[in-house]
Write a protein that holds these residues in place. Structure first.
Motif, PDB file in Angstrom:
ATOM      1  N   ASP A  95      43.376  44.464  37.779  1.00 47.56           N
ATOM      2  CA  ASP A  95      44.413  45.480  37.627  1.00 47.56           C
ATOM      3  C   ASP A  95      44.412  46.471  38.768  1.00 47.56           C
ATOM      4  O   ASP A  95      45.221  47.618  38.993  1.00 47.56           O
ATOM      5  N   LEU A  96      43.750  46.245  39.868  1.00 52.55           N
ATOM      6  CA  LEU A  96      43.430  46.944  41.124  1.00 52.55           C
ATOM      7  C   LEU A  96      44.383  46.119  41.877  1.00 52.55           C
ATOM      8  O   LEU A  96      44.602  45.017  41.987  1.00 52.55           O
ATOM      9  N   PRO A  97      45.384  46.829  42.945  1.00 55.58           N
ATOM     10  CA  PRO A  97      45.877  46.277  43.983  1.00 55.58           C
ATOM     11  C   PRO A  97      45.516  45.277  44.778  1.00 55.58           C
ATOM     12  O   PRO A  97      44.188  45.753  45.202  1.00 55.58           O
ATOM     13  N   HIS A  98      45.719  44.041  44.858  1.00 58.14           N
ATOM     14  CA  HIS A  98      45.197  43.000  45.741  1.00 58.14           C
ATOM     15  C   HIS A  98      43.814  42.722  45.103  1.00 58.14           C
ATOM     16  O   HIS A  98      42.920  42.132  46.019  1.00 58.14           O
ATOM     17  N   GLY A  99      43.278  42.577  43.912  1.00 58.93           N
ATOM     18  CA  GLY A  99      42.129  42.062  43.240  1.00 58.93           C
ATOM     19  C   GLY A  99      41.106  42.524  43.798  1.00 58.93           C
ATOM     20  O   GLY A  99      40.592  43.385  44.019  1.00 58.93           O
ATOM     21  N   VAL A 100      40.264  41.304  44.111  1.00 58.13           N
ATOM     22  CA  VAL A 100      38.886  41.280  44.682  1.00 58.13           C
ATOM     23  C   VAL A 100      38.865  42.144  46.317  1.00 58.13           C
ATOM     24  O   VAL A 100      38.178  43.166  46.608  1.00 58.13           O
ATOM     25  N   ARG A 101      39.987  41.753  46.824  1.00 59.17           N
ATOM     26  CA  ARG A 101      40.232  42.581  47.939  1.00 59.17           C
ATOM     27  C   ARG A 101      40.320  43.967  47.920  1.00 59.17           C
ATOM     28  O   ARG A 101      39.760  44.882  48.646  1.00 59.17           O
ATOM     29  N   THR A 130      46.771  49.045  56.515  1.00 58.48           N
ATOM     30  CA  THR A 130      47.942  50.107  56.452  1.00 58.48           C
ATOM     31  C   THR A 130      48.756  49.969  55.210  1.00 58.48           C
ATOM     32  O   THR A 130      48.819  50.711  54.198  1.00 58.48           O
ATOM     33  N   TYR A 131      49.136  48.682  54.954  1.00 56.51           N
ATOM     34  CA  TYR A 131      49.954  48.406  53.801  1.00 56.51           C
ATOM     35  C   TYR A 131      48.996  48.426  52.265  1.00 56.51           C
ATOM     36  O   TYR A 131      49.124  48.829  51.326  1.00 56.51           O
ATOM     37  N   LEU A 132      47.736  47.989  52.491  1.00 59.59           N
ATOM     38  CA  LEU A 132      46.599  47.927  51.470  1.00 59.59           C
ATOM     39  C   LEU A 132      46.597  49.369  51.149  1.00 59.59           C
ATOM     40  O   LEU A 132      46.571  49.861  49.725  1.00 59.59           O
ATOM     41  N   LEU A 133      46.321  50.273  52.041  1.00 63.60           N
ATOM     42  CA  LEU A 133      46.161  51.696  51.728  1.00 63.60           C
ATOM     43  C   LEU A 133      47.331  52.173  51.255  1.00 63.60           C
ATOM     44  O   LEU A 133      47.320  53.248  50.192  1.00 63.60           O
ATOM     45  N   ASP A 134      48.524  52.040  51.855  1.00 66.13           N
ATOM     46  CA  ASP A 134      49.728  52.568  51.281  1.00 66.13           C
ATOM     47  C   ASP A 134      49.831  52.353  49.584  1.00 66.13           C
ATOM     48  O   ASP A 134      50.205  53.195  49.060  1.00 66.13           O
ATOM     49  N   LYS A 135      49.531  51.035  49.409  1.00 70.92           N
ATOM     50  CA  LYS A 135      49.694  50.867  47.899  1.00 70.92           C
ATOM     51  C   LYS A 135      48.559  51.699  46.889  1.00 70.92           C
ATOM     52  O   LYS A 135      48.946  52.205  46.041  1.00 70.92           O
ATOM     53  N   GLY A 152      47.738  56.613  43.540  1.00 71.58           N
ATOM     54  CA  GLY A 152      46.615  57.807  43.424  1.00 71.58           C
ATOM     55  C   GLY A 152      45.242  57.414  43.332  1.00 71.58           C
ATOM     56  O   GLY A 152      44.444  58.422  42.794  1.00 71.58           O
ATOM     57  N   LEU A 153      44.764  56.198  43.826  1.00 75.41           N
ATOM     58  CA  LEU A 153      43.415  55.902  43.987  1.00 75.41           C
ATOM     59  C   LEU A 153      42.613  56.561  45.304  1.00 75.41           C
ATOM     60  O   LEU A 153      41.257  56.663  45.164  1.00 75.41           O
ATOM     61  N   LEU A 154      43.290  56.776  46.290  1.00 75.40           N
ATOM     62  CA  LEU A 154      42.932  57.155  47.398  1.00 75.40           C
ATOM     63  C   LEU A 154      43.814  58.195  48.221  1.00 75.40           C
ATOM     64  O   LEU A 154      44.873  58.239  47.876  1.00 75.40           O
ATOM     65  N   GLU A 155      43.494  58.785  49.069  1.00 72.14           N
ATOM     66  CA  GLU A 155      44.460  59.548  49.998  1.00 72.14           C
ATOM     67  C   GLU A 155      43.921  59.614  51.466  1.00 72.14           C
ATOM     68  O   GLU A 155      42.753  59.442  51.556  1.00 72.14           O
ATOM     69  N   ARG A 156      44.704  59.808  52.429  1.00 70.41           N
ATOM     70  CA  ARG A 156      44.500  59.875  53.748  1.00 70.41           C
ATOM     71  C   ARG A 156      44.357  61.280  54.247  1.00 70.41           C
ATOM     72  O   ARG A 156      45.419  62.038  53.876  1.00 70.41           O
ATOM     73  N   ARG A 166      37.591  57.259  41.712  1.00 68.36           N
ATOM     74  CA  ARG A 166      36.498  57.219  41.205  1.00 68.36           C
ATOM     75  C   ARG A 166      36.412  56.767  39.782  1.00 68.36           C
ATOM     76  O   ARG A 166      35.573  55.780  39.777  1.00 68.36           O
ATOM     77  N   ARG A 167      37.084  57.280  38.979  1.00 67.31           N
ATOM     78  CA  ARG A 167      36.959  56.788  37.543  1.00 67.31           C
ATOM     79  C   ARG A 167      37.325  55.271  37.508  1.00 67.31           C
ATOM     80  O   ARG A 167      36.956  54.606  36.683  1.00 67.31           O
ATOM     81  N   VAL A 168      38.678  54.698  38.104  1.00 73.25           N
ATOM     82  CA  VAL A 168      38.862  53.548  38.105  1.00 73.25           C
ATOM     83  C   VAL A 168      37.922  52.343  38.650  1.00 73.25           C
ATOM     84  O   VAL A 168      37.638  51.562  37.865  1.00 73.25           O
ATOM     85  N   LEU A 169      37.104  53.088  39.877  1.00 71.64           N
ATOM     86  CA  LEU A 169      36.007  52.131  40.270  1.00 71.64           C
ATOM     87  C   LEU A 169      35.097  51.965  39.453  1.00 71.64           C
ATOM     88  O   LEU A 169      34.215  50.884  39.200  1.00 71.64           O
TER      89      LEU A 169
END
Length: 170
Positions: A40-46, A77-82, A87-91, A110-113
Motif C-alpha cells: 500500500d506504499l507508493p512503489h512497494g519495497v522501494r 524527485t518523482y518518488l518524493l512527489d508521490k 502526505g507521508l513526507l514533506e520537503r 511515521r504512523r504508516v511506517l
C-alpha cells in the motif's frame, strides 16, 4: 541420542556449498514477502526503503537520499512527489543551504511506517518460522556480524535496496 538430534538441527548439507543458494532463496522470499507487506506504499519495497530511511535517520537532503539508496536523482524527485502527495513526507528548505531540501516525515508518514514495519517484522518472522525462536535470534546476529565484516561501514538501507534489485530505475 546425539546433541544434534535433541535440537532438531538438520545435518550439514553434503551437496556442496550452500551459502549462495541459501542466501538467494531467503532474499527472494524476503523480497516477495516485504513487497506484500508494503503493497500500500507508493512503489512497494522501494517506497518502503525510502520512507524507512527518511523516518529512521536524520532528515536527509533529496540528493543525499538518492545517493544513499542508489536511485537516480530524477527518479527520486518523482518518488518524493508521490510520497508528498500522499502526505507521508514533506520537503523543507535546509536552513544551512537555501538550495537544498530536507526530506522530513509527517506524523502520518511515521504512523504508516510503524504499521508497515510491523508487517515486515511479521513477514520476516514467518520467513524464518522453520527455526526455533532462539535459533532465529542467533541466525540474525550471525548474519549481521558477517555482513558488517564483509562490508564495514556499509549503509544497511542502501545494501538491502541494492541486493533486492531496487537500485535499478523502474
Amino acid at each position: 541420542m546425539t546433541a544434534r538430534e535433541q535440537t532438531d538441527t538438520p545435518p550439514p548439507s553434503t551437496q556442496g556449498p550452500v551459502l549462495g543458494w541459501s542466501l538467494a532463496v531467503l532474499l527472494r522470499e524476503w523480497n516477495a514477502r516485504v513487497e506484500g507487506a508494503s503493497h500500500d506504499l507508493p512503489h512497494g519495497v522501494r517506497g518502503y526503503q525510502v520512507l524507512s530511511a527518511v523516518v529512521h535517520d536524520a532528515p536527509p537532503t533529496q540528493a543525499a537520499l538518492a545517493a544513499r539508496l542508489g536511485i537516480d536523482r530524477t527518479v527520486m524527485t518523482y518518488l518524493l512527489d508521490k510520497f508528498e502527495g500522499c502526505g507521508l513526507l514533506e520537503r523543507r528548505q535546509d536552513p544551512a543551504d537555501r538550495r537544498a531540501r530536507r526530506i522530513v516525515p509527517t506524523d502520518h508518514g511515521r504512523r504508516v511506517l510503524a504499521d508497515v514495519d510491523a508487517r515486515v517484522a511479521w513477514a520476516e518472522d514467518e520467513l524464518l518460522s522453520a527455526l526455533p525462536p532462539g535459533d532465529r535470534r542467533v541466525l540474525l546476529a550471525l548474519l549481521e556480524h558477517a555482513a558488517a565484516g564483509a562490508a564495514p561501514g556499509a549503509d544497511r538501507c542502501a545494501a538491502a535496496a541494492g541486493s533486492a534489485g531496487l537500485t535499478q530505475e523502474a
